[in-house]
Design a protein around this motif. Structure first.
Motif, mmCIF file in Angstrom:
data_model
loop_
_atom_site.group_PDB
_atom_site.id
_atom_site.type_symbol
_atom_site.label_atom_id
_atom_site.label_comp_id
_atom_site.label_asym_id
_atom_site.label_seq_id
_atom_site.Cartn_x
_atom_site.Cartn_y
_atom_site.Cartn_z
ATOM 1 N N ALA A 72 0.838 -1.201 0.000
ATOM 2 C CA ALA A 72 0.000 0.000 0.000
ATOM 3 C C ALA A 72 0.870 1.247 0.000
ATOM 4 O O ALA A 72 0.604 2.211 -0.727
ATOM 5 C CB ALA A 72 -0.937 -0.010 1.207
ATOM 6 N N TYR A 73 1.911 1.245 0.828
ATOM 7 C CA TYR A 73 2.789 2.416 0.894
ATOM 8 C C TYR A 73 3.544 2.613 -0.418
ATOM 9 O O TYR A 73 3.642 3.726 -0.934
ATOM 10 C CB TYR A 73 3.778 2.280 2.044
ATOM 11 N N GLU A 74 4.086 1.514 -0.966
ATOM 12 C CA GLU A 74 4.838 1.620 -2.211
ATOM 13 C C GLU A 74 3.949 2.108 -3.351
ATOM 14 O O GLU A 74 4.362 2.916 -4.189
ATOM 15 C CB GLU A 74 5.468 0.264 -2.569
ATOM 16 N N LEU A 75 2.708 1.616 -3.385
ATOM 17 C CA LEU A 75 1.778 2.040 -4.429
ATOM 18 C C LEU A 75 1.522 3.533 -4.336
ATOM 19 O O LEU A 75 1.565 4.254 -5.347
ATOM 20 C CB LEU A 75 0.466 1.252 -4.298
ATOM 21 N N LEU A 76 1.266 4.019 -3.134
ATOM 22 C CA LEU A 76 1.017 5.451 -2.943
ATOM 23 C C LEU A 76 2.255 6.263 -3.283
ATOM 24 O O LEU A 76 2.171 7.309 -3.928
ATOM 25 C CB LEU A 76 0.591 5.715 -1.498
ATOM 26 N N LYS A 77 3.419 5.767 -2.856
ATOM 27 C CA LYS A 77 4.657 6.503 -3.079
ATOM 28 C C LYS A 77 4.943 6.663 -4.575
ATOM 29 O O LYS A 77 5.230 7.770 -5.051
ATOM 30 C CB LYS A 77 5.829 5.774 -2.418
ATOM 31 N N TRP A 78 4.845 5.579 -5.332
ATOM 32 C CA TRP A 78 5.158 5.650 -6.758
ATOM 33 C C TRP A 78 4.078 6.409 -7.536
ATOM 34 O O TRP A 78 4.383 7.117 -8.494
ATOM 35 C CB TRP A 78 5.355 4.258 -7.332
ATOM 36 N N LEU A 197 9.388 20.447 -8.624
ATOM 37 C CA LEU A 197 8.499 19.292 -8.673
ATOM 38 C C LEU A 197 9.259 18.028 -9.066
ATOM 39 O O LEU A 197 9.028 16.947 -8.513
ATOM 40 C CB LEU A 197 7.357 19.554 -9.661
ATOM 41 N N GLY A 198 10.172 18.153 -10.029
ATOM 42 C CA GLY A 198 10.970 17.004 -10.431
ATOM 43 C C GLY A 198 11.848 16.498 -9.295
ATOM 44 O O GLY A 198 11.985 15.296 -9.087
ATOM 45 N N ALA A 199 12.454 17.425 -8.557
ATOM 46 C CA ALA A 199 13.296 17.041 -7.418
ATOM 47 C C ALA A 199 12.465 16.357 -6.336
ATOM 48 O O ALA A 199 12.909 15.371 -5.730
ATOM 49 C CB ALA A 199 13.996 18.275 -6.847
ATOM 50 N N LEU A 200 11.255 16.868 -6.101
ATOM 51 C CA LEU A 200 10.384 16.230 -5.115
ATOM 52 C C LEU A 200 9.995 14.820 -5.546
ATOM 53 O O LEU A 200 9.929 13.902 -4.729
ATOM 54 C CB LEU A 200 9.127 17.080 -4.911
ATOM 55 N N ALA A 201 9.724 14.659 -6.827
ATOM 56 C CA ALA A 201 9.369 13.333 -7.335
ATOM 57 C C ALA A 201 10.524 12.358 -7.138
ATOM 58 O O ALA A 201 10.324 11.213 -6.713
ATOM 59 C CB ALA A 201 8.999 13.419 -8.811
ATOM 60 N N LEU A 202 11.750 12.804 -7.445
ATOM 61 C CA LEU A 202 12.924 11.951 -7.276
ATOM 62 C C LEU A 202 13.137 11.602 -5.809
ATOM 63 O O LEU A 202 13.407 10.443 -5.462
ATOM 64 C CB LEU A 202 14.157 12.659 -7.835
ATOM 65 N N ARG A 203 13.011 12.602 -4.946
ATOM 66 C CA ARG A 203 13.188 12.359 -3.510
ATOM 67 C C ARG A 203 12.153 11.378 -3.000
ATOM 68 O O ARG A 203 12.446 10.488 -2.194
ATOM 69 C CB ARG A 203 13.097 13.680 -2.751
ATOM 70 N N ALA A 205 10.498 9.082 -4.750
ATOM 71 C CA ALA A 205 10.736 7.753 -5.306
ATOM 72 C C ALA A 205 11.867 7.023 -4.585
ATOM 73 O O ALA A 205 11.823 5.789 -4.439
ATOM 74 C CB ALA A 205 11.051 7.860 -6.786
ATOM 75 N N LEU A 206 12.870 7.754 -4.122
ATOM 76 C CA LEU A 206 14.027 7.154 -3.471
ATOM 77 C C LEU A 206 13.851 7.007 -1.969
ATOM 78 O O LEU A 206 14.708 6.421 -1.305
ATOM 79 C CB LEU A 206 15.280 7.988 -3.751
ATOM 80 N N GLU A 207 12.757 7.535 -1.428
ATOM 81 C CA GLU A 207 12.554 7.497 0.017
ATOM 82 C C GLU A 207 12.248 6.083 0.468
ATOM 83 O O GLU A 207 11.347 5.424 -0.065
ATOM 84 C CB GLU A 207 11.402 8.423 0.418
ATOM 85 N N PRO A 208 12.981 5.541 1.463
ATOM 86 C CA PRO A 208 12.709 4.202 1.947
ATOM 87 C C PRO A 208 11.417 4.150 2.740
ATOM 88 O O PRO A 208 10.951 5.169 3.259
ATOM 89 C CB PRO A 208 13.907 3.890 2.845
#
Length: 212
Positions: A72-78, A197-203, A205-208
């Motif tokens: 659920a978390y991974e789905l929301l994150k991506w 926005l791009g930097a936020l998306a990258l951050r 996506a990489l957030e554990p």
């Protein structure tokens, strides 16, 4: 109760979130420019109602549920990361327009203004991810009621967001006029928005995955 230093730190994080261009800011600016300050303020109250839903969901433990279930978390994150990338592309693609650039939109009645503000915030992945990732870091069972702490944090975030967004709604027309006289700054604002926005998306996506 939430410790005062933690509450101040959380307020700072809330301020950074609201200053980051996103769906709420774009909608409020667009509506204020096209239909006037009153329409922007009414839309803002809809946005606040959306924040209340997010806050209550976090306070009742839905955030913990998402964090406890990796899928659920991974789905929301991506989903959130892809949405932020889409917003970034919308800002920098050829022919894109800044939210501060005047445009013509049909006037909406008061109920629709409120509803659109509510839905814009309710479906805003930036807000959902903020509550999912930031709230658990400031809530501790040792400090008393988890529900009470969550409500305190939520009301703090809503107060910060309301104050900043109210200034945006009231000054959107003036900012749009200023940018209209300075087209280079208008273009720079678009590219800055896209980069953020791009930097936020990258951050994101990489957030554990966080544990509660």
């Amino acid at each position: 109760m939430v410790a005062v230093p933690d509450l101040l730190l959380f307020a700072g994080a809330s301020l950074l979130m609201v200053l980051t261009p996103g769906p709420n800011m774009i909608y409020l600016i667009s509506r204020s420019i096209c239909q006037g300050r009153q329409a922007g303020v009414i839309s803002l109250f809809g946005v606040v109602a959306g924040f209340l839903v997010h806050m209550l969901a976090a306070a009742l433990g839905l955030s913990a549920l998402f964090l406890a279930v990796p899928f659920a978390y991974e789905l929301l994150k991506w989903a959130g990361a892809l949405y932020l990338l889409w917003l970034a592309w919308q800002a920098v693609k050829p022919g894109a327009r800044s939210p501060f650039e005047p445009r013509q939109l049909a006037a909406d009645p008061v109920p629709k203004l409120f509803l659109m503000g509510f839905l814009t915030n309710l479906l805003n992945p930036k807000v959902a991810v903020f509550y999912l990732s930031i709230f658990p870091q400031f809530v501790s069972p040792e400090h008393g009621s988890v529900f009470g702490q969550s409500v305190t944090l939520g009301l703090t975030q809503i107060a910060v967001s309301f104050s900043v967004n109210l200034l945006i709604a009231l000054s959107a027309a003036g900012m749009a006029s200023w940018f209209a006289r300075k087209p280079l700054w208008l273009a720079a604002q678009r590219y800055l928005m896209g980069c953020v926005l791009g930097a936020l998306a990258l951050r994101l996506a990489l957030e554990p995955r966080r544990s509660v």
